[in-house]
Design a protein around this motif. Structure first.
Motif, mmCIF file in Angstrom:
data_model
loop_
_atom_site.group_PDB
_atom_site.id
_atom_site.type_symbol
_atom_site.label_atom_id
_atom_site.label_comp_id
_atom_site.label_asym_id
_atom_site.label_seq_id
_atom_site.Cartn_x
_atom_site.Cartn_y
_atom_site.Cartn_z
ATOM 1 N N HIS A 62 21.015 61.025 -10.886
ATOM 2 C CA HIS A 62 20.635 62.685 -11.161
ATOM 3 C C HIS A 62 19.694 62.588 -12.083
ATOM 4 O O HIS A 62 19.670 61.477 -13.158
ATOM 5 N N ALA A 64 17.229 67.263 -16.926
ATOM 6 C CA ALA A 64 18.508 68.500 -17.146
ATOM 7 C C ALA A 64 18.814 68.815 -18.483
ATOM 8 O O ALA A 64 18.663 69.918 -18.919
ATOM 9 N N PHE A 85 26.054 68.762 -11.338
ATOM 10 C CA PHE A 85 25.432 67.694 -10.442
ATOM 11 C C PHE A 85 26.135 67.760 -9.094
ATOM 12 O O PHE A 85 27.489 67.653 -9.211
ATOM 13 N N TYR A 121 19.370 68.703 -10.108
ATOM 14 C CA TYR A 121 20.728 69.492 -10.825
ATOM 15 C C TYR A 121 20.508 70.754 -10.961
ATOM 16 O O TYR A 121 19.526 71.624 -10.750
#
Length: 342
Positions: free
Chosen positions: A174, A179, A303, A333
């Motif tokens: 991810h 994020a 996630f 995300y």
């Protein structure tokens, strides 16, 4: 014997034919049949067509063992779990495994679980030495990674779930850095002046990615973080409580590296009588099960772990087949803003 029983026996015989049966029926060698099935080796197109037509008519399904022998494969994948992880990590690993199993099963692969400590990878070494698998998925990546170094030395196809600084490693992750940058930036744009950051094992690559995102948010807004408010490497509840008691009088908000850290931070704040969000804003860089039932609801990054496992398995299977795979795949995300930062 009745007619129905006879039909059943014929049906079973039809399904249970072997490579030897196919070879005898067509007057060719078992090697020829094996080459026709695998698509490898020198064999005429007319012969290959005869073999394929026969096994289609007779509903021949080669066993995984036979298919593996024909293609020099085991049809097994190794998934390496870290030896030490908290209960809060269990749901992440479980969801990843569900994703891996979904893709591997569809490709007739079985999964062999292996548990390793980064300082003791003997179980992984044994699996590779015994040639039990065609490829490996590492569920945890480290800054200094003995697993990666070993697999690269042995030239075994592998994929990391997580990022890696090692050259040539195929990574599926991810986008933690982006994020964490976005979530930190949201809090800074809310006018919060002093943000603390707590938690994270510095041996893990995910901690490095998250910390870099935190720093990038400040740089993007031309602001300087106060490094005295950053406490990395904390996982023990006693040390987290100590950090919270030291930081609470100095900061507007506390960012937590993961849900387990956030859980301990919230408990400490409650014991101190510090109200969330009235007196302190709280957010987590990972939204796990530990945060689901909190009141107020906790702002966190979400996630999809199952999708991560599926993507990693697809990538490894493509790698095993010699296909082109990207060096790094970053999955999306979601920033979930809730009452803890209002």
């Amino acid at each position: 014997m009745g007619a129905d029983e006879k039909k059943t026996d014929e049906k079973n015989l039809k399904k249970n034919i072997t490579i030897a049966d196919v070879a005898d029926a067509l007057g060719v060698s078992k090697t020829t049949v094996s080459r026709a099935i695998s698509g490898k080796g020198r064999i005429g197109e007319a012969t290959r067509a005869r073999v394929m037509e026969y096994i289609s008519e007779h509903d021949y399904q080669p066993s995984v063992i036979a298919k593996g022998l024909a293609q020099s494969k085991t049809y097994n994948l190794c998934v390496v779990l870290p030896e030490h992880y908290g209960m809060s990590d269990l749901s992440f690993f479980q969801d990843c495994l569900f994703g891996i199993e979904k893709i591997s099963g569809a490709a007739d692969y079985d999964v062999l679980l292996c548990i390793c400590d980064n300082h003791d990878i003997s179980s992984l070494e044994r699996v590779i030495a015994n040639r039990k698998v065609d490829g490996v998925i590492l569920m945890c990546s480290y800054v200094k990674d003995a697993q990666v170094e070993f697999l690269q030395e042995k030239r075994v196809p592998f994929v990391t779930i997580g990022s890696s600084d090692y050259a040539g490693v195929i990574q599926v992750d991810h986008n933690h850095q982006s994020a964490c940058q976005e979530l930190t930036g949201v809090l800074l744009l809310k006018g919060l002046q002093r943000l603390a950051l707590i938690g994270g094992d510095e041996a893990h690559m995910v901690t490095k990615q998250r910390y870099n995102g935190y720093l990038q948010a400040f740089a993007q807004l031309n602001r300087q973080p106060d490094h005295a408010l950053v406490r990395l490497g904390l996982s023990d509840p006693v040390l987290i409580d100590k950090a919270v008691r030291e930081l609470a009088p100095q900061v507007d908000a506390i960012l937590c590296m993961d849900d387990a850290t956030a859980n301990h931070v919230l408990k400490s704040l409650r014991e101190l009588g510090v109200g969330v969000p009235q007196q302190m804003k709280i957010a987590s860089f990972y939204n796990g099960l530990l945060l689901e039932n909190y009141v107020p609801a906790i702002t966190a990054l979400a996630f999809n772990a199952k999708e991560l496992g599926m993507a990693a398995c697809r990538t490894l299977l493509d790698l095993i087949e010699g296909g082109h795979v990207p060096a790094k795949t970053l999955l999306p995300y979601e920033v979930v803003l809730k009452e803890s930062t209002t």
